[in-house]
Design a protein around this motif. Structure first.
Motif, PDB file in Angstrom:
ATOM      1  N   GLY A 357      11.003  17.622  19.716  1.00  0.00           N
ATOM      2  CA  GLY A 357      10.120  16.721  18.983  1.00  0.00           C
ATOM      3  C   GLY A 357      10.746  16.120  17.746  1.00  0.00           C
ATOM      4  O   GLY A 357      10.051  15.580  16.887  1.00  0.00           O
ATOM      5  N   TYR A 358      12.069  16.205  17.658  1.00  0.00           N
ATOM      6  CA  TYR A 358      12.773  15.670  16.487  1.00  0.00           C
ATOM      7  C   TYR A 358      13.457  14.382  16.905  1.00  0.00           C
ATOM      8  O   TYR A 358      14.592  14.377  17.372  1.00  0.00           O
ATOM      9  N   ASN A 359      12.758  13.249  16.777  1.00  0.00           N
ATOM     10  CA  ASN A 359      13.302  11.964  17.203  1.00  0.00           C
ATOM     11  C   ASN A 359      13.700  11.113  15.993  1.00  0.00           C
ATOM     12  O   ASN A 359      13.571  11.540  14.855  1.00  0.00           O
ATOM     13  N   ASP A 362      10.670  10.463  13.449  1.00  0.00           N
ATOM     14  CA  ASP A 362      10.296  11.639  12.649  1.00  0.00           C
ATOM     15  C   ASP A 362      11.422  12.031  11.690  1.00  0.00           C
ATOM     16  O   ASP A 362      11.179  12.378  10.536  1.00  0.00           O
ATOM     17  N   LYS A 365      11.551   9.729   8.684  1.00  0.00           N
ATOM     18  CA  LYS A 365      10.515  10.038   7.683  1.00  0.00           C
ATOM     19  C   LYS A 365      10.955  11.205   6.802  1.00  0.00           C
ATOM     20  O   LYS A 365      10.731  11.201   5.591  1.00  0.00           O
ATOM     21  N   SER A 366      11.592  12.209   7.429  1.00  0.00           N
ATOM     22  CA  SER A 366      12.075  13.367   6.663  1.00  0.00           C
ATOM     23  C   SER A 366      13.207  12.970   5.727  1.00  0.00           C
ATOM     24  O   SER A 366      13.276  13.417   4.584  1.00  0.00           O
ATOM     25  N   GLU A 384       8.011   2.327  16.157  1.00  0.00           N
ATOM     26  CA  GLU A 384       7.795   3.331  15.110  1.00  0.00           C
ATOM     27  C   GLU A 384       9.041   3.482  14.231  1.00  0.00           C
ATOM     28  O   GLU A 384       8.955   3.478  13.004  1.00  0.00           O
ATOM     29  N   THR A 385      10.217   3.596  14.876  1.00  0.00           N
ATOM     30  CA  THR A 385      11.464   3.709  14.115  1.00  0.00           C
ATOM     31  C   THR A 385      11.724   2.433  13.318  1.00  0.00           C
ATOM     32  O   THR A 385      12.130   2.480  12.153  1.00  0.00           O
TER      33      THR A 385
END
Length: 562
Positions: A357-359, A362, A365-366, A384-385
Motif C-alpha cells: 500500500g505504499y505507492n 501516498d 504525501k509523506s 492522485e500523484t
C-alpha cells in the motif's frame, strides 16, 4: 477500647528484588527519555536498541575495535540502506566515519542518537556473533573472477568458445564478465526449442552473443535463482529479485526478472553501476538554448521539471544528473522511486512498494511532511500523484519527475487527460524536456559520407526551421557546409557505434502556452508550434546538429527521433 494489633511489614527477598528491578527500570526509562529529548533538540532521530533485533550483517560492517574508537555502531543494513547509532552523533569524527562506511558500501545512511545503555547493548552484541567477513555480505561472484574472465573475452566468438569450456558455477560469472566487457545494460538468457540464446543490450540494441545447449537450462536457471534469492520451485509465475557484486571502488546491483515461456523461464538481468549516478550534468549532451533554459529552471526554488520519453530514453540518467547538480549541504532532497536504481550520498531515497500500500501518491504525501526543498518522484502515473505533485510545486518545492509521452509538447495534454485542473497546471510547470538516446559513432572507424539527395533535402528543411529565437539557427551556407558521417565498424566498437548521447527538446512555460492551457483547448500540435516559435529546438533538430558535429549519424537521428 481494644487497641488494634499493628504488625510491621517485612519485605521478602523476592519483593525487594522486584522493587530494585522496578527502580532500575524507572531509571533506565528516565535515561531514554532524556536521550530522546536531546536527540530532538539536536535534530537527530532517536533509537532504543534494548528490544531492537540488531542485524549481525550490520554489526559486521564496523569491527568492534573501530566501533569503540569512533563511538559508532551499525545496527541495520539492507544492502541499500545503512543505519548507524551513536551517543554523540553530532561529533565530527562520528559524522566522517559514518559517511566513510556508507560510501564504502554505496548505501544511503542515517545516524541515530542512542543512550549509554543502548550503546552497551550494541557492544555486547559483538560477543554473541561470529566475526563476519566482508565477502559474506553480497554474492559470491568475486572481482578477481570477473577480471580474469574479462581478459579472455574480446569478441562474441571468444565468449562462444569460452562458454563451452567453463563449469556451470562459472557460466553466470562469465556472462556477467562479458556484459561488463561490452558495456551492457541488460542480459537476456532465453530458452528456445533447439538452444539457449544469450543476448546482450549494447548501446540500446540487442545482439545475440552466444548460444548454449538446452540441457544446460535447468542448471543456469537454478544458479541465477540462488544468487538472486528467488524460489527454485516456482516456474509458472514471474519472479523479481536482485543481488550485488562488490568491487574495489564500486558495486554492481543486478536486478533479476524471470518469466515463464514455452520452453522454460526467460531471464533478464539489468546491471546497475553505482558509479553511473556520478554522471555530470555537463556530460548529458545538452547544448545552446536547451542547456541554458534547463539550467535556469532547475535552480528556481519551486515549480515542476518534467522529463518525457519512452522506456530506455535516458530519463533516469537525466533525473540523477539534475539531482547531482543540485545536491549540497544546504538543500534537502528526497526521492520516491520504483525501484531505486542508483544510490546518491546526501539524498534521502525511498522505494515504493504497492504490495504494502505504499505507492507514489501516498509516499509523496509523506515526503512533503519531511520538510524537503527538492522532491523527485520516479513517475507521475495517475491523477492522485499528479495532484499532490502539482500542489507541492505550487507551495515552495522544486518537483522533478517523468511522464510517458512522445514529446515535450505532449506532456501538457497528457496531464489534462488525467484530470488535472488547468488553472493549477499552468502556473506549476517550469520546464518539460523530451529526450531520446542515440548511438555515438565510433571515433576510430567513422567515415565522412554524403547523404542521398532526398535525405539531404530533408535535413536542410528541418535545420532551416530552427527558430532564430533559439540562437542555434544556421544560415543556408552553414547548413550546406555541414559534414556528416556513417558507421563502419571495427574491433573497438559494435557495428560502428560506441556509447550513446542524448538529444533533447526543452519546452519552457510562457504566456501563450499558459493561455491555451487555461482555455482547455490545447493540443500537442499547437503547443509544439508555440514552443518552437519561442526558441525550442526539437529533438530531431538537436540530433541533426549533433550529426553535423560528427557525434552520430543522420540515419540514427531519423531512426530514433521520428
Amino acid at each position: 477500647m481494644t487497641q488494634n494489633n499493628i504488625k510491621p511489614v517485612i519485605a521478602s527477598e523476592e519483593t525487594s528484588e522486584n522493587l530494585t528491578n522496578k527502580l532500575k527500570s524507572i531509571k533506565e526509562q528516565e535515561q531514554e527519555d532524556l536521550t530522546e529529548k536531546n536527540a530532538h533538540a539536536q535534530s537527530f532521530s532517536y533509537m532504543n536498541l534494548k528490544s531492537f533485533p540488531i542485524s549481525t550483517e550490520a554489526l559486521g560492517l564496523i569491527p568492534k575495535e573501530e566501533a569503540e574508537a569512533n563511538q559508532i555502531v551499525c545496527f541495520y543494513y539492507t544492502g541499500e540502506e545503512v543505519r548507524f547509532a551513536s551517543t554523540v552523533p553530532a561529533d565530527d569524527k562520528v559524522k566522517a566515519y559514518a559517511q566513510q562506511i556508507a560510501d564504502k558500501y554505496h548505501a544511503t545512511f542515517q545516524t541515530f542518537m542512542i543512550s549509554r545503555l543502548s550503546w552497551e547493548i550494541a557492544i555486547k552484541a559483538y560477543d554473541k556473533v561470529p566475526k563476519l567477513k566482508e565477502t559474506e555480505i553480497g554474492v559470491k561472484i568475486t572481482e578477481a573472477d570477473l577480471e580474469a574472465m574479462k581478459k579472455e573475452i574480446n569478441t562474441p566468438e571468444d565468449l562462444q568458445k569460452k562458454i563451452t569450456e567453463v563449469n556451470m558455477t562459472q557460466v553466470i560469472t562469465l556472462i556477467i564478465a562479458s556484459a561488463l566487457k561490452f558495456d551492457t545494460s541488460d542480459i537476456h538468457i532465453e530458452a528456445e526449442e533447439k538452444d539457449i540464446k544469450l543476448r546482450l543490450r549494447v548501446d540500446g540494441e540487442l545482439a545475440t552473443m552466444a548460444t548454449m545447449p538446452p540441457e544446460m537450462w535447468p542448471k543456469i536457471i537454478s544458479r541465477v535463482k540462488l544468487l538472486s534469492n528467488l524460489k527454485l520451485n516456482v516456474t509458472t509465475a514471474p519472479q523479481d529479485g536482485r543481488f550485488t557484486i562488490y568491487l574495489t571502488e564500486d558495486k554492481i546491483d543486478v536486478r533479476v526478472s524471470t518469466m515463464p515461456t514455452a520452453y522454460g523461464e526467460s531471464i533478464v538481468m539489468r546491471l546497475l553501476k553505482s558509479s553511473a549516478a556520478s554522471l555530470a550534468f555537463e556530460k548529458l549532451g545538452l547544448r545552446g538554448r536547451s542547456k541554458k533554459d534547463l539550467e535556469y529552471n532547475i535552480k528556481r526554488p519551486n515549480g515542476m521539471i518534467i522529463t518525457t520519453g519512452p522506456t530506455g530514453s535516458g530519463k533516469t540518467t537525466t533525473l540523477y544528473a539534475i539531482l547531482n547538480e543540485l545536491n549540497d549541504e544546504a538543500t534537502k532532497i528526497i526521492t520516491m522511486e520504483d525501484p531505486i536504481e542508483y544510490r546518491l550520498a546526501g539524498l534521502n531515497q525511498s522505494q515504493v512498494d504497492p504490495s504494502k500500500g505504499y505507492n507514489f501518491a501516498d509516499g509523496l504525501k509523506s515526503i512533503l511532511r519531511q520538510d524537503p526543498d527538492i522532491v523527485m518522484v520516479g513517475e507521475i502515473r495517475d491523477l492522485e500523484t499528479a495532484d499532490v505533485a502539482i500542489n507541492a510545486a505550487l507551495t515552495g518545492h522544486l518537483m522533478i519527475s517523468t511522464i510517458h509521452t512522445n514529446s515535450a509538447a505532449g506532456a501538457i495534454p497528457r496531464f489534462l487527460a488525467m484530470g488535472v485542473k488547468p488553472f493549477l497546471l499552468a502556473p506549476s510547470i517550469n520546464a518539460i524536456m523530451g529526450q531520446r538516446l542515440l548511438r555515438r559513432l565510433c571515433p576510430h572507424c567513422k567515415q565522412e559520407a554524403e547523404p542521398g539527395s532526398e535525405t539531404k533535402e530533408r535535413v536542410k528543411k528541418i535545420l532551416s526551421e530552427i527558430s532564430p529565437a533559439s540562437g542555434d539557427n544556421l544560415t543556408e551556407e552553414e547548413i550546406n557546409n555541414l559534414k556528416f558521417y556513417k558507421a563502419v565498424g571495427c574491433d573497438k566498437c559494435h557495428n560502428g557505434y560506441k556509447g550513446r548521447v542524448g538529444v533533447y527538446e526543452v519546452l519552457t512555460m510562457n504566456e501563450e502556452i499558459e493561455k491555451i492551457i487555461l482555455s482547455g483547448k490545447i493540443s500537442e500540435g499547437d503547443t509544439q508550434v508555440i514552443a518552437t516559435k519561442n526558441g525550442m529546438v526539437t529533438m530531431v533538430q538537436d540530433g541533426l546538429l549533433k550529426a553535423g558535429d560528427g557525434i552520430t549519424s543522420v540515419e540514427e537521428v531519423f531512426d530514433k527521433t521520428e
